[in-house]
Design a protein around this motif. Structure first.
Motif, PDB file in Angstrom:
ATOM      1  N   VAL A 155      19.876  20.473 -66.780  1.00  0.00           N
ATOM      2  CA  VAL A 155      21.226  20.819 -67.237  1.00  0.00           C
ATOM      3  C   VAL A 155      21.514  22.285 -66.925  1.00  0.00           C
ATOM      4  CG1 VAL A 155      21.308  19.094 -69.066  1.00  0.00           C
ATOM      5  CG2 VAL A 155      20.426  21.363 -69.585  1.00  0.00           C
ATOM      6  N   ILE A 156      22.792  22.554 -66.769  1.00  0.00           N
ATOM      7  CA  ILE A 156      23.279  23.930 -66.597  1.00  0.00           C
ATOM      8  C   ILE A 156      24.037  24.308 -67.854  1.00  0.00           C
ATOM      9  CG2 ILE A 156      24.874  25.405 -65.321  1.00  0.00           C
ATOM     10  CD1 ILE A 156      24.249  23.724 -62.835  1.00  0.00           C
ATOM     11  N   LEU A 157      23.675  25.430 -68.449  1.00  0.00           N
ATOM     12  CA  LEU A 157      24.422  25.967 -69.591  1.00  0.00           C
ATOM     13  C   LEU A 157      25.238  27.145 -69.081  1.00  0.00           C
ATOM     14  CD1 LEU A 157      21.668  25.946 -72.379  1.00  0.00           C
ATOM     15  CD2 LEU A 157      23.257  24.145 -71.752  1.00  0.00           C
ATOM     16  N   GLU A 158      26.542  27.043 -69.287  1.00  0.00           N
ATOM     17  CA  GLU A 158      27.462  28.046 -68.740  1.00  0.00           C
ATOM     18  C   GLU A 158      28.315  28.556 -69.887  1.00  0.00           C
ATOM     19  OE1 GLU A 158      29.149  27.351 -64.528  1.00  0.00           O
ATOM     20  OE2 GLU A 158      30.807  26.970 -65.883  1.00  0.00           O
ATOM     21  N   LEU A 159      28.253  29.839 -70.130  1.00  0.00           N
ATOM     22  CA  LEU A 159      29.006  30.428 -71.245  1.00  0.00           C
ATOM     23  C   LEU A 159      30.370  30.906 -70.767  1.00  0.00           C
ATOM     24  CD1 LEU A 159      29.224  31.518 -74.148  1.00  0.00           C
ATOM     25  CD2 LEU A 159      28.072  33.590 -73.365  1.00  0.00           C
ATOM     26  N   LYS A 160      31.401  30.441 -71.468  1.00  0.00           N
ATOM     27  CA  LYS A 160      32.747  30.982 -71.247  1.00  0.00           C
ATOM     28  C   LYS A 160      33.095  31.768 -72.502  1.00  0.00           C
ATOM     29  CE  LYS A 160      34.353  27.163 -68.335  1.00  0.00           C
ATOM     30  NZ  LYS A 160      35.377  26.114 -68.167  1.00  0.00           N
ATOM     31  N   VAL A 161      33.253  33.059 -72.332  1.00  0.00           N
ATOM     32  CA  VAL A 161      33.428  33.942 -73.486  1.00  0.00           C
ATOM     33  C   VAL A 161      34.621  33.515 -74.335  1.00  0.00           C
ATOM     34  CG1 VAL A 161      34.117  36.272 -74.113  1.00  0.00           C
ATOM     35  CG2 VAL A 161      32.275  35.944 -72.491  1.00  0.00           C
ATOM     36  N   ILE A 217      36.789  41.839 -68.786  1.00  0.00           N
ATOM     37  CA  ILE A 217      36.260  40.990 -67.718  1.00  0.00           C
ATOM     38  C   ILE A 217      36.095  41.846 -66.456  1.00  0.00           C
ATOM     39  CG2 ILE A 217      36.635  38.837 -66.445  1.00  0.00           C
ATOM     40  CD1 ILE A 217      36.564  38.436 -69.459  1.00  0.00           C
ATOM     41  N   PRO A 218      35.018  41.660 -65.674  1.00  0.00           N
ATOM     42  CA  PRO A 218      34.886  42.407 -64.415  1.00  0.00           C
ATOM     43  C   PRO A 218      36.149  42.281 -63.554  1.00  0.00           C
ATOM     44  CG  PRO A 218      32.861  41.226 -64.863  1.00  0.00           C
ATOM     45  CD  PRO A 218      33.851  40.787 -65.919  1.00  0.00           C
ATOM     46  N   GLY A 219      36.460  43.347 -62.835  1.00  0.00           N
ATOM     47  CA  GLY A 219      37.720  43.417 -62.096  1.00  0.00           C
ATOM     48  C   GLY A 219      37.905  42.328 -61.056  1.00  0.00           C
ATOM     49  N   ILE A 238      37.925  34.023 -68.478  1.00  0.00           N
ATOM     50  CA  ILE A 238      39.321  34.224 -68.884  1.00  0.00           C
ATOM     51  C   ILE A 238      39.908  32.927 -69.437  1.00  0.00           C
ATOM     52  CG2 ILE A 238      41.581  35.050 -68.097  1.00  0.00           C
ATOM     53  CD1 ILE A 238      40.161  36.458 -65.808  1.00  0.00           C
ATOM     54  N   GLU A 239      39.292  31.778 -69.116  1.00  0.00           N
ATOM     55  CA  GLU A 239      39.851  30.481 -69.514  1.00  0.00           C
ATOM     56  C   GLU A 239      39.971  30.342 -71.028  1.00  0.00           C
ATOM     57  OE1 GLU A 239      38.724  26.862 -67.308  1.00  0.00           O
ATOM     58  OE2 GLU A 239      37.253  28.144 -66.324  1.00  0.00           O
ATOM     59  N   ARG A 240      39.083  30.993 -71.778  1.00  0.00           N
ATOM     60  CA  ARG A 240      39.036  30.815 -73.237  1.00  0.00           C
ATOM     61  C   ARG A 240      39.997  31.729 -73.993  1.00  0.00           C
ATOM     62  NH1 ARG A 240      36.356  26.083 -74.131  1.00  0.00           N
ATOM     63  NH2 ARG A 240      34.293  26.092 -73.256  1.00  0.00           N
ATOM     64  N   ASN A 241      40.557  32.726 -73.312  1.00  0.00           N
ATOM     65  CA  ASN A 241      41.398  33.694 -74.020  1.00  0.00           C
ATOM     66  C   ASN A 241      42.791  33.121 -74.254  1.00  0.00           C
ATOM     67  OD1 ASN A 241      39.989  36.065 -71.704  1.00  0.00           O
ATOM     68  ND2 ASN A 241      39.120  35.350 -73.609  1.00  0.00           N
ATOM     69  N   ARG A 268      45.451  30.071 -58.591  1.00  0.00           N
ATOM     70  CA  ARG A 268      44.631  29.347 -57.628  1.00  0.00           C
ATOM     71  C   ARG A 268      43.312  28.896 -58.237  1.00  0.00           C
ATOM     72  NH1 ARG A 268      44.996  33.804 -53.226  1.00  0.00           N
ATOM     73  NH2 ARG A 268      43.194  32.794 -52.266  1.00  0.00           N
ATOM     74  N   TYR A 269      42.808  29.646 -59.186  1.00  0.00           N
ATOM     75  CA  TYR A 269      41.548  29.243 -59.836  1.00  0.00           C
ATOM     76  C   TYR A 269      41.787  28.105 -60.813  1.00  0.00           C
ATOM     77  CZ  TYR A 269      37.367  29.479 -62.739  1.00  0.00           C
ATOM     78  OH  TYR A 269      36.237  29.154 -63.428  1.00  0.00           O
ATOM     79  N   ASN A 270      42.817  28.225 -61.644  1.00  0.00           N
ATOM     80  CA  ASN A 270      43.135  27.196 -62.636  1.00  0.00           C
ATOM     81  C   ASN A 270      44.591  27.363 -63.060  1.00  0.00           C
ATOM     82  OD1 ASN A 270      43.392  25.457 -64.765  1.00  0.00           O
ATOM     83  ND2 ASN A 270      41.624  26.182 -65.897  1.00  0.00           N
ATOM     84  N   PRO A 271      45.498  26.515 -62.580  1.00  0.00           N
ATOM     85  CA  PRO A 271      46.925  26.666 -62.880  1.00  0.00           C
ATOM     86  C   PRO A 271      47.240  26.685 -64.375  1.00  0.00           C
ATOM     87  CG  PRO A 271      46.589  25.024 -61.151  1.00  0.00           C
ATOM     88  CD  PRO A 271      45.233  25.369 -61.688  1.00  0.00           C
ATOM     89  N   GLU A 272      46.388  26.068 -65.192  1.00  0.00           N
ATOM     90  CA  GLU A 272      46.641  26.034 -66.638  1.00  0.00           C
ATOM     91  C   GLU A 272      46.587  27.424 -67.259  1.00  0.00           C
ATOM     92  OE1 GLU A 272      43.997  23.325 -68.531  1.00  0.00           O
ATOM     93  OE2 GLU A 272      44.685  21.579 -67.388  1.00  0.00           O
ATOM     94  N   MET A 273      45.940  28.369 -66.584  1.00  0.00           N
ATOM     95  CA  MET A 273      45.838  29.720 -67.142  1.00  0.00           C
ATOM     96  C   MET A 273      47.193  30.427 -67.177  1.00  0.00           C
ATOM     97  SD  MET A 273      42.179  31.239 -66.590  1.00  0.00           S
ATOM     98  CE  MET A 273      41.815  31.552 -64.908  1.00  0.00           C
ATOM     99  N   LEU A 274      48.134  29.935 -66.384  1.00  0.00           N
ATOM    100  CA  LEU A 274      49.458  30.558 -66.385  1.00  0.00           C
ATOM    101  C   LEU A 274      50.263  30.150 -67.616  1.00  0.00           C
ATOM    102  CD1 LEU A 274      50.499  30.367 -62.625  1.00  0.00           C
ATOM    103  CD2 LEU A 274      49.170  32.092 -63.844  1.00  0.00           C
ATOM    104  N   ASP A 275      49.757  29.175 -68.390  1.00  0.00           N
ATOM    105  CA  ASP A 275      50.443  28.783 -69.625  1.00  0.00           C
ATOM    106  C   ASP A 275      50.143  29.744 -70.773  1.00  0.00           C
ATOM    107  OD1 ASP A 275      51.420  26.576 -68.300  1.00  0.00           O
ATOM    108  OD2 ASP A 275      49.762  25.271 -68.929  1.00  0.00           O
ATOM    109  N   LYS A 276      49.179  30.629 -70.579  1.00  0.00           N
ATOM    110  CA  LYS A 276      48.807  31.568 -71.645  1.00  0.00           C
ATOM    111  C   LYS A 276      49.848  32.672 -71.759  1.00  0.00           C
ATOM    112  CE  LYS A 276      43.870  30.824 -70.758  1.00  0.00           C
ATOM    113  NZ  LYS A 276      43.522  30.170 -72.023  1.00  0.00           N
TER     114      LYS A 276
END
Length: 334
Positions: A155-161, A217-219, A238-241, A268-276
């Motif tokens: 398994v891969i454990l990936e942390l999203k802050v 977040i890193p630039g 950034i997805e969790r903010n 381009r990374y995730n269009p849903e982020m523009l809803d924030k």
């Protein structure tokens, strides 16, 4: 927490326990020469659990723990006694951890609440003892079930802050400086790009003992969505903010163009982020006199098409109270 101790990506091999064998025992005691079957069931194999812990901020404690195996179930005994269950293993992770199957890339689940417990590898079922197989035509069965094998997977454990506000900007936009002034965090600050290589978290103290969490977040650089620079390594944070604070320095050649590039990379990374919710902070405004600031305001009012913005300077402590007020309002408007 030092930057080297911030680990947000680990690969682990997990294995649950095998179920115990059922017993083929036949009852024997004084004056009972040929008792019936009384073999007990095998115990189940141990599970491997992943549990959320709000006291953890990183996956560092798992960095050198590559293999995690649960215990095997005990075999069944006489007098229909069931074997002991295998020992479970618990992996504690910070909130915001995504668990993926390494082989398929499939997201198995996400841990977002304290105490949330999910089984990542289920222990094998214990075999049934011969007592279960007795019948009128076979009163002394001499067979029982073996225990089922456990699960094995990588398994891969990936942390999203998990933070309320994420700072978004090009390298050297002043994000770390702002974080160090608004919070008690001590990020690395220098005058070269990519000083920040790992996300930094800080708690902003607000009025009446209220607070919110902000993440540096890193630039971002142009092409980050395709993996350029640090690419996907930090965009996932950034997805969790819930609110994004875009930061563009006042000495940028074209503030609107830089803002558009940042927004486009997120799209381009995730269009849903523009809803924030979004807020643009023009940093290093201590370099501007009143006349330049007025000109810039007139220009931005026309170009930004309703995007809220404000002028701040972390070094000169200008506009920071208004910034905290605005962020608190955006976080609590619902």
């Amino acid at each position: 927490m030092t930057e080297g101790n911030f680990v947000d990506y680990v690969k682990i091999y997990v294995a649950s326990g095998k179920g115990g064998r059922g017993s083929t025992h036949l009852h024997r005691e004084k004056f009972i020469e040929k008792g019936g079957p009384d073999g007990g069931d095998g115990g189940r194999g141990g599970h491997v659990y992943i549990v959320g812990n709000e006291g953890l901020w990183t996956l560092f404690h798992l960095k050198f723990m590559r293999h995690i195996k649960a215990g095997h179930g005990g075999d069944g005994g006489s007098s229909r006694s069931t074997g002991a269950d295998g020992e479970d293993r618990i992996i504690e992770v910070p909130l915001g951890t995504v668990v993926k199957d390494k082989e398929t890339g499939e997201v198995l689940f996400e841990i977002t609440e304290h105490g949330e417990s999910r089984v990542v590898a289920q222990g094998g079922k214990g075999g049934l003892g011969n007592w279960h197989f007795r019948s009128s035509t076979n009163q002394t069965p001499r067979y029982a079930q073996p225990g089922l094998s456990g699960m094995e997977l990588d398994v891969i454990l990936e942390l999203k802050v998990l933070a309320d506000v994420g700072l978004v900007g090009f390298p050297n936009a002043g994000k770390s400086t702002l974080l160090s002034v608004l919070t008690s965090a001590k990020p690395k600050i220098a005058d070269y790009p990519f000083t920040t290589l790992k996300p930094n978290l800080g708690i902003v103290a607000y009025r009446d003992f209220k607070s919110f969490v902000i993440a540096d977040i890193p630039g971002i650089i142009e092409g980050a969505a395709e993996g350029k620079g640090l690419g996907h390594y930090f965009l996932r944070h950034i997805e969790r903010n819930s609110t994004l604070l875009f930061m563009v320095p006042a000495d940028a050649d074209d503030i609107k163009k830089e803002y558009d590039i940042l927004v486009d990379e997120l799209r381009r990374y995730n269009p849903e982020m523009l809803d924030k919710d979004r807020l643009l902070a023009i940093t290093k405004c201590d370099m501007l006199d009143d006349e330049l600031k007025t000109e810039l305001k007139e220009q931005l009012d026309t170009e930004l098409d309703g995007v809220p913005y404000m002028f701040i300077s972390a070094v000169a402590h200008q506009g920071l109270t208004e910034l905290k007020d605005k962020l608190w309002e955006m976080l609590n408007k619902k």
